[in-house]
Enzyme design. Structure first.
Site, PDB file in Angstrom:
ATOM      1  N   ASP A   1     -43.507 -34.933  27.918  1.00  0.00           N
ATOM      2  CA  ASP A   1     -42.623 -35.684  27.043  1.00  0.00           C
ATOM      3  C   ASP A   1     -41.563 -36.356  27.933  1.00  0.00           C
ATOM      4  O   ASP A   1     -41.448 -36.083  29.137  1.00  0.00           O
ATOM      5  CB  ASP A   1     -41.993 -34.774  25.982  1.00  0.00           C
ATOM      6  CG  ASP A   1     -41.517 -35.564  24.782  1.00  0.00           C
ATOM      7  OD1 ASP A   1     -41.350 -34.981  23.703  1.00  0.00           O
ATOM      8  OD2 ASP A   1     -41.321 -36.801  24.912  1.00  0.00           O
TER       9      ASP A   1
HETATM   10  C1  GLC Z   1     -39.581 -38.672  22.687  1.00  0.00           C
HETATM   11  C2  GLC Z   1     -40.305 -37.728  21.752  1.00  0.00           C
HETATM   12  C3  GLC Z   1     -41.793 -37.895  21.743  1.00  0.00           C
HETATM   13  C4  GLC Z   1     -42.139 -39.353  21.962  1.00  0.00           C
HETATM   14  C5  GLC Z   1     -41.708 -39.707  23.368  1.00  0.00           C
HETATM   15  C6  GLC Z   1     -42.026 -41.163  23.688  1.00  0.00           C
HETATM   16  O1  GLC Z   1     -38.632 -37.959  23.414  1.00  0.00           O
HETATM   17  O2  GLC Z   1     -40.035 -36.347  21.924  1.00  0.00           O
HETATM   18  O3  GLC Z   1     -42.283 -37.402  20.491  1.00  0.00           O
HETATM   19  O4  GLC Z   1     -43.532 -39.551  21.790  1.00  0.00           O
HETATM   20  O5  GLC Z   1     -40.330 -39.460  23.583  1.00  0.00           O
HETATM   21  O6  GLC Z   1     -41.281 -42.001  22.901  1.00  0.00           O
END
Ligand code: GLC
Length: 709
Positions: free
Chosen positions: A261
């Site tokens: 993430d």
């Molecule tokens: C964010 C979220 C995740 C998302 C990622 C990309 O922090 O936790 O769910 O897909 O970043 O945007």
């Protein structure tokens, strides 16, 4: 390309070209309109790394993507295409209901349709991968991301996970995107419901409750998995070799791409499990993270780690090979633009078919929580519509990224289609309203029989980094419902909210409550059509509504404890000040029809492991209104290796039952449905006595005994 050609390409790549594939750059490295969905760190990377980056996230648009891909390929010595990823969760531009609302539809087909449409619109706008479905099981409404989950039940979440992966990926044919299930694992269980907080659960709970939906996505062929921000067993997920190698790769057989993430690799330092970016890179690569999202620990440290013999370069080759294989599965080596053109984008984005599907899914996602014979309204009913949500266009939900508020049908728009001369009082602030203004609004309604109060919480109160320490309605909204009732109006409340709220203070002062969540682009049409009966609500709660915050976490599939409370005083598992039961239970939801379960039959009371038990339920619609009912089948293991939930959802069916007819629901349970992970994490069924519960809500069932011999 063939696998051999991919292998040959890998062998031709330089070290820098290889580690370039392991970084995912935020969209604004390529396009100033890139969506930033996490903390931007100073990446301190070279031009060479940008030219060799494997993927980017956060921007789409056919002409945008084509332009950036062309530039990228020109700078790539081996012409390795860039992967474009984005958060297309419940719609791309045509926005469907938030996933928690779709969970209330109790209809995995609705989730498939949402994913299918989202994938089509994402595909034509140049997106290759979506960061969805989010399948984190949730039990704490303080957490802002319950909005993104399908709720508190492992079985329902499993079915929705599979349906969404299939809807997104469509065997990666035309109009598909690769799906990335998230967030692995158990991100939905933060202590206190506080975002990014510690997760500390037993392995028995992890395996029986939190992992099934991820596993279902993997079994459905999901191409990517995203790590979660939290620790498990006190090890950050992105650096957790047990979770990522033993469970994800070895036990679950996942051989796709594992992406962190946003910033989660570097955040291993904050967790206190890496001294610096170099150690964070080491631990996450060893754990099996292939792509580092939006931080640069890998690209700035892997060369040194290899040279110091701290990392086997084979791990890097394995990661790169999985990424190249994903690009190949998407056909990007043959067509780096993957069919996206502005013409297709124009043809499919927000087309009538998509808008109609968004309406249909939303029509199943509302939950009628209370109705004392006031809904549906007649078209000539004397109503004053009051509240800030009437003209609110922010009804798309927190992860509606490319959805445009100007496309949203407001509740007022929808009502005017039924009552062109309707009376409104709309200029109110959702967070605060003076008593004077409330009185003015109710004066405006004088002479009407009904008031519809469009209330709730602003969209900004849900989603990532949006936990609340309270789940109350705003004080003024509670007061307003009381004032309205005191004036003898029939009081109907519609709610837009991201989470279960504490509705206890208003339930005795209103005659109807329609839980509308955030229903997406067609919100106003759907809500108004439900108020006037063109839609007969059929939703059932996918997440428990507590009597108050003090009960949280409260969920239907809880354990019995050693001192279950049955109402009497004394030494029992209870509170002094509130009953243990929720305000509204998992699986609960009313309808305008009048359904009656006429009979439930099991074809046996004793079952051997090679048999099935058949359950037949006849339901009569005693009203003159066609409607949909959801019959649910729950199981309880009375004597197991570990304590098992009081009820576990094992089957449900949603069927249309026409007015004054009876519909037969049929179910079968096999020994597979009796299995669970025991204290040794063996997946087995116990022989012995079980309870089977059948009904139209987890708290409204008939019970039967069954012996498994
Ligand atoms: C964010 C979220 C995740 C998302 C990622 C990309 O922090 O936790 O769910 O897909 O970043 O945007």
């Amino acid at each position: 390309m063939t696998n051999n050609e991919i292998q040959a390409l890998l062998e031709e790549m330089t070290f820098q070209e290889k580690i370039g594939q392991l970084i995912q750059l935020p969209g604004n490295f390529y396009d100033l309109n890139g969506e930033i969905t996490g903390p931007m760190n100073e990446l301190d990377i070279t031009e060479e790394i940008i030219h060799n980056a494997g993927s980017t996230l956060g921007f789409t648009g056919a002409s945008n993507v084509v332009e950036v891909q062309k530039r990228h390929l020109k700078n790539s010595r081996l012409k390795i295409p860039l992967l474009f990823m984005a958060d297309v969760v419940h719609g791309c531009e045509t926005i469907f209901p938030i996933p928690l609302a779709m969970g209330c539809a109790f209809n995995p087909e609705a989730a498939y349709v949402s994913a299918d449409v989202a994938a089509t619109e994402a595909y034509v706008s140049g997106c290759h991968v979506t960061f969805a479905p989010m399948v984190d099981l949730v039990r704490d409404p303080r957490w802002g991301r319950v909005i993104e989950s399908n709720g508190e039940d492992p079985y329902l979440n499993k079915l929705y996970a599979s349906a969404q992966v299939e809807g997104f990926q469509k065997d990666l044919k035309e109009f598909s995107v690769a799906s990335c299930v998230k967030h692995f694992a158990a991100y939905g269980a933060p202590e206190g419901g506080r975002e990014y907080n510690t997760v500390d659960i037993s392995k028995v709970s992890l395996y029986n409750e939190y992992l099934p939906a991820y596993k279902a996505a993997i079994d459905a062929g999901v191409k990517l998995v995203m790590t979660s921000f939290n620790v498990l067993d006190f090890v950050p997920a992105s650096a957790n070799s047990w979770l990522m190698r033993n469970v994800l790769r070895d036990e679950f057989g996942f051989d796709g791409v594992l992406i962190s993430d946003w910033g989660a690799v570097e955040e291993v330092i904050n967790h206190g499990v890496a001294a610096d970016k170099k150690e964070a890179a080491l631990k996450c690569l060893v754990a099996g993270v292939d792509i580092e999202m939006s931080t640069s620990c890998y690209v700035n440290n892997l060369e040194a780690l290899v040279n110091e013999n701290k990392v086997d370069s084979k791990l890097i080759d394995e990661a790169v090979l999985r990424i190249l294989t994903l690009k190949n599965d998407l056909g990007l080596f043959e067509d780096p633009f993957r069919g996206c053109t502005t013409a297709l984008e124009k043809e499919f984005t927000m087309c009538e078919d998509h808008l109609e599907k968004a309406y249909q899914v939303a029509s199943e996602s509302m939950v009628l929580l209370k109705n004392d014979q006031v809904l549906p309204l007649k078209n000539d009913a004397k109503v004053c519509y009051i509240g800030p949500q009437l003209i609110e266009t922010k009804l798309l939900g927190a992860w509606s990224w490319k959805g445009r508020f100007e496309d949203v049908v407001t509740i007022k728009d929808g009502i005017l289609k039924h009552q062109p001369e309707a009376l409104f009082y709309e200029n109110m602030n959702i967070e605060y309203c003076s008593e004077e203004q409330m009185v003015e609004a109710l004066e405006h309604a004088r002479g009407q029989d009904y008031v519809v109060l469009a209330l709730g919480e602003p969209m900004s109160q849900g989603g990532e980094a949006a936990s609340r320490s309270s789940i109350s309605l705003y004080d003024w909204q509670i007061k307003f419902v009381e004032l309205a009732k005191a004036r003898n109006f029939k009081v109907i409340v519609t709610l837009n909210n991201s989470r279960p709220l504490d509705l206890t203070p208003i339930i005795d002062h209103c005659d109807a409550i329609l839980e509308c969540w955030y229903l997406g682009t067609r919100s106003g049409d759907v809500i108004a059509d439900a108020l006037f009966g063109k839609i007969n609500p059929s939703g059932k709660l996918a997440m428990t509504f507590p009597r108050n915050l003090g009960q949280v976490p409260i969920y239907y599939n809880c354990l019995n404890t050693g001192r279950p409370y049955y109402g009497e005083a004394g030494y029992f598992s209870r509170y002094l000040d509130v009953d243990n039961s929720p305000l509204y239970a998992f699986g609960y939801g009313l309808t305008y029809s009048n359904f009656k379960i006429k009979n439930i039959l099991l074809d046996r009371q004793v079952m051997t492991e090679d048999q099935v038990v058949k359950i037949v339920v006849d339901v009569e619609n005693m009203s003159n209104v066609d409607g949909k009912e959801v019959i649910q089948v729950y199981l309880r293991d009375l004597s197991a290796d570990v304590s098992r939930p009081l009820k576990e959802l094992k089957r449900f069916k949603k069927e249309v039952i026409e007015a004054h007819t009876t519909k037969r629901f049929e179910f079968e349970l096999s020994v597979e449905d009796f299995k669970y992970y025991n204290h040794n994490l063996e997946y087995k069924a116990d022989l012995g006595m079980f309870m089977i519960y059948v009904g139209n809500s987890s708290d409204n069932c008939q019970e039967f005994t069954l012996e498994l011999k």
